[in-house]
Design a protein around this motif. Structure first.
Motif, PDB file in Angstrom:
ATOM      1  N   UNK A   1       3.225   2.518  18.477  1.00 19.33           N
ATOM      2  CA  UNK A   1       4.344   3.314  19.323  1.00 19.33           C
ATOM      3  C   UNK A   1       5.309   3.438  18.065  1.00 19.33           C
ATOM      4  N   UNK A   2       5.598   2.485  17.215  1.00 15.80           N
ATOM      5  CA  UNK A   2       6.598   3.051  16.334  1.00 15.80           C
ATOM      6  C   UNK A   2       6.061   4.062  15.459  1.00 15.80           C
ATOM      7  N   UNK A   3       5.018   4.173  14.907  1.00 12.85           N
ATOM      8  CA  UNK A   3       4.379   5.174  13.917  1.00 12.85           C
ATOM      9  C   UNK A   3       4.756   6.431  14.763  1.00 12.85           C
ATOM     10  N   UNK A   4       4.227   6.431  16.042  1.00 16.31           N
ATOM     11  CA  UNK A   4       4.552   7.740  16.666  1.00 16.31           C
ATOM     12  C   UNK A   4       5.777   8.316  16.768  1.00 16.31           C
ATOM     13  N   UNK A   5       6.813   7.266  17.048  1.00 14.92           N
ATOM     14  CA  UNK A   5       8.164   7.536  17.189  1.00 14.92           C
ATOM     15  C   UNK A   5       8.710   8.035  15.817  1.00 14.92           C
ATOM     16  N   UNK A   6       8.219   7.515  14.756  1.00 11.64           N
ATOM     17  CA  UNK A   6       8.608   7.978  13.493  1.00 11.64           C
ATOM     18  C   UNK A   6       8.024   9.451  13.049  1.00 11.64           C
ATOM     19  N   UNK A   7       7.079   9.805  14.048  1.00  8.97           N
ATOM     20  CA  UNK A   7       6.578  11.544  13.822  1.00  8.97           C
ATOM     21  C   UNK A   7       5.036  11.365  13.190  1.00  8.97           C
ATOM     22  N   UNK A   8       4.402  10.081  13.350  1.00  8.87           N
ATOM     23  CA  UNK A   8       3.038  10.270  12.779  1.00  8.87           C
ATOM     24  C   UNK A   8       2.201  10.643  13.992  1.00  8.87           C
TER      25      UNK A   8
ATOM     26  N   UNK B   1      -7.005   2.687   9.223  1.00  7.06           N
ATOM     27  CA  UNK B   1      -8.370   2.737   8.221  1.00  7.06           C
ATOM     28  C   UNK B   1      -8.074   2.657   6.848  1.00  7.06           C
ATOM     29  N   UNK B   2      -6.921   2.877   6.195  1.00  5.76           N
ATOM     30  CA  UNK B   2      -6.735   2.589   4.878  1.00  5.76           C
ATOM     31  C   UNK B   2      -6.273   1.090   4.687  1.00  5.76           C
ATOM     32  N   UNK B   3      -5.870   0.425   5.813  1.00  8.28           N
ATOM     33  CA  UNK B   3      -5.357  -0.861   5.762  1.00  8.28           C
ATOM     34  C   UNK B   3      -3.746  -0.791   5.423  1.00  8.28           C
TER      35      UNK B   3
ATOM     36  N   UNK C   1       0.722  -1.250   0.021  1.00  7.42           N
ATOM     37  CA  UNK C   1       0.108  -0.013  -0.035  1.00  7.42           C
ATOM     38  C   UNK C   1       0.889   1.206  -0.030  1.00  7.42           C
ATOM     39  N   UNK C   2       0.238   2.331  -0.555  1.00  8.36           N
ATOM     40  CA  UNK C   2       1.026   3.660  -0.509  1.00  8.36           C
ATOM     41  C   UNK C   2       1.442   4.037   0.799  1.00  8.36           C
ATOM     42  N   UNK C   3       0.604   4.248   1.333  1.00  7.05           N
ATOM     43  CA  UNK C   3       0.815   4.604   2.873  1.00  7.05           C
ATOM     44  C   UNK C   3       2.050   3.864   3.676  1.00  7.05           C
ATOM     45  N   UNK C   4       2.027   2.417   3.220  1.00  8.12           N
ATOM     46  CA  UNK C   4       3.212   1.815   3.869  1.00  8.12           C
ATOM     47  C   UNK C   4       4.324   2.015   3.536  1.00  8.12           C
ATOM     48  N   UNK C   5       4.427   2.530   2.237  1.00  5.77           N
ATOM     49  CA  UNK C   5       5.571   2.789   1.534  1.00  5.77           C
ATOM     50  C   UNK C   5       6.160   4.075   2.179  1.00  5.77           C
ATOM     51  N   UNK C   6       5.250   4.876   2.479  1.00  4.56           N
ATOM     52  CA  UNK C   6       5.868   6.339   3.030  1.00  4.56           C
ATOM     53  C   UNK C   6       6.315   5.884   4.448  1.00  4.56           C
ATOM     54  N   UNK C   7       5.817   4.952   5.122  1.00  3.76           N
ATOM     55  CA  UNK C   7       6.255   4.561   6.577  1.00  3.76           C
ATOM     56  C   UNK C   7       7.550   3.849   6.367  1.00  3.76           C
TER      57      UNK C   7
END
Lengths: 399, 399
Positions: free
Chosen positions: A375-382, A392-394, A77-83
């Protein structure tokens, strides 16, 4: 003071099953921060490794995935590519054991990542070197065992081709990969340079097998047959006693004399075929027949006491049940109870490596799939809203 | 540019036989400067490993001792003790696999060395952790194999206790030791602190065995028996074909479906016992009986072609002879000819690890006992007359 030699080193772990997880488990044991990325189907080993209370933490998964945070991403998914771009930027080291084709499709191959980040260490574990004709073939431990000739050796020795009852190629190559990554970290500390490593299981295990079994055929002209003739003797087996089996090895001249004396064959001490390391190498077949003779006159405990008194290397042949209760392992506390966040009471293995006399820290229990996604997403600045949008996007999933 | 990540790192190698030499061979492959100290009787492996043109370079010795300078010292002589003090001062890392008692008598134990040089990294390979009841017991690879239950597992699976025909404990623990040393070097680079490491073979191999085979007994209460039931199935063996044996593994659902189709058992695809990873974990005995059925209808080559077309992991079961001539290994050049200083033409193994697409450098051939005695002594500051005196006293010996 806690010994954490890789403290502050950041590992992005794109591995699954055994060989890759074994490598990142070891790096985590040394104190590295490991973030494991798992796809929504989950690491195959969660179920393949056998039963567990939740069906998600088979024993092998439980033990090989300590000390890792877990984020679940749908990498397509494109969202995951950005992560993933943020995770790559975060990491010192990226480790993967997916096939090269799959990594390239996701833009997570070494060439793509190091073109953008030349200072990164990228380590790819492959089945077969990507520049050779088997490059890109799928593999598993037992297929590598076959390819490097382990069952071929038991066929020659015992008359039947047998796999080793341990994922030995996965463990060995996993440890070598952990080492290669630490070598690359030392190189980077000294030179500032990153590197792309490839560690093919087939070539790596073939090297270890050939180091021992090219043997007399290492020379041109050869000075004898292929194979370590000691290991390939049909008599090179645990010795049967009155009540079980023991493992005994005698290699030096004093050990051989002590063994022959202890087993009431002192008359063979003067036999010139067995009188020195060199003589026994020439008469290896006859010597192994002597040392392989069953010891059914006494019990295992009686033999072990005799051999210990004579300073001969000998141990009982354990089963897994008796290994678990081995008095030495119990005394040193190799196995310890631990409450797992999802699996109830478990038995965990502390580090066997001692630093200044103490085991390395235990680290955290193996995580559920996506247990640390938020936690990891928050640590990455999300932000919280961005995290929710990814869920929600999956693109991401939480435990 | 040559990739030598440990360039400038100095290793004092007090090891012999296999586990220690495997560790220092790997460090040498990464570019470390390794000085191996050998006693006048010589490393047991020179002869124990089998035949060689001079009787001094058995294949296993030849392959595991590349990239090391060799100094021969009679460690019990006062002159040699002074040389050792200079070598310890020179080294970043001291590695030993002698027994702790012997090292203490020579003043070469970790406590003595680090009391004087706290910044050094000292790594001791033991058979059994020195704090437990087996501490100080002698051991060899096959005794560790017995103690950690490898022959116990083949007894359970095949009805006979069998050693692995490879010094697998030596190789694994050697690689782990090389890794632990590199972790300690990273620690020292960051903190300035040295460390004393102990790596016991028994506990270390027991950990790997238990990671896989505690299995359902990792949980309290247990959710099933000890042992990875896949590896312990009597059907978990290479598959017989019309003309030999092949190794095949199928783990994912698509692989299982492709395998059943390719072997004309498509009717089993719908069988609920085999329809998912979780179902096959529950019905592991029946599933392994299906996947272990001999494939004698076709030749190995025919099956391998079919399986490759279906993207199933499969390889022939090599012997050492056929492994040597494997087309992939030949294409990538794993084995290469080299003229050895004393053994004539030999076959050597290049590094299986690739850095930026290239193998690590080959390093120097294995040295004769004392081949570098004069050079090393001169590098330590001894004059030609002093070197001669050490040789005359019998404190040192030259090849």
């Amino acid at each position: 003071m806690t010994y954490e030699p890789l403290k502050g080193t950041r590992i992005l772990d794109l591995t699954a099953v055994v060989v890759g997880p074994a490598a990142t488990w070891r790096l985590g044991q040394y104190g590295a921060e490991v973030i494991k990325v798992e796809n929504p189907e989950g690491d195959l080993m969660r179920g393949l490794g056998g039963l567990s209370p939740t069906g998600q933490q088979a024993g092998a998964y439980l033990h090989l995935n300590r000390g890792k945070q877990n984020i679940c991403l749908n990498l397509k998914s494109p969202g995951a590519a950005e992560v993933m771009a943020r995770l790559v930027a975060w990491a010192d080291v990226i480790v993967a054991n997916m096939r090269p084709q799959a990594l390239a499709r996701l833009g997570l191959d070494g060439a793509t990542i190091r073109a953008k980040h030349p200072e990164k260490i990228y380590c790819l574990l492959t089945g077969y070197g990507s520049e050779g004709p088997y490059g890109g073939f799928p593999t598993y431990d037992s297929v590598v065992q076959g390819a490097v000739g382990l069952p071929g050796l038991t066929l020659a020795r015992d008359g039947a081709p047998r796999f080793v009852p341990l994922l030995v190629c996965d463990h060995v190559v996993g440890e070598i990969a952990a080492g290669a990554i630490m070598a690359a970290l030392l190189n980077r500390a000294r030179t500032g340079q990153g590197v792309t490593l490839e560690i093919p299981m087939f070539e790596t295990m073939a090297t270890l097998v050939l180091q021992e079994h090219l043997a007399a055929q290492s020379f041109d002209p050869p000075v004898g047959p292929y194979g370590d003739q000691r290991l390939l003797s049909p008599f090179n087996q645990p010795l049967e006693t009155q009540d079980g089996f023991i493992a005994v090895t005698i290699n030096t001249d004093p050990q051989v004399r002590a063994f022959l004396t202890a087993t009431d064959r002192g008359h063979l001490i003067a036999d010139p075929r067995f009188a020195s390391v060199a003589a026994r190498a020439v008469h290896v077949k006859e010597w192994f027949e002597v040392r392989g003779t069953p010891l059914t006159q006494k019990t295992s405990a009686e033999w072990l006491a005799l051999f210990r008194a004579a300073d001969i290397a000998a141990m009982p042949v354990h089963t897994i049940e008796t290994l678990r209760h081995d008095p030495h392992l119990e005394a040193v506390g190799l196995m310890q109870p631990e409450d797992h966040p999802t699996e109830g009471r478990t038995t965990v293995l502390r580090s066997s490596i001692l630093a200044d006399g103490a085991p390395l820290p235990l680290r955290t229990p193996s995580a559920g799939k996506g247990a640390d996604t938020a936690t990891v997403l928050a640590d990455l600045g999300y932000s919280a809203a961005e995290v929710q949008a990814l869920l929600d996007q999956g693109a991401a999933a939480s435990a």
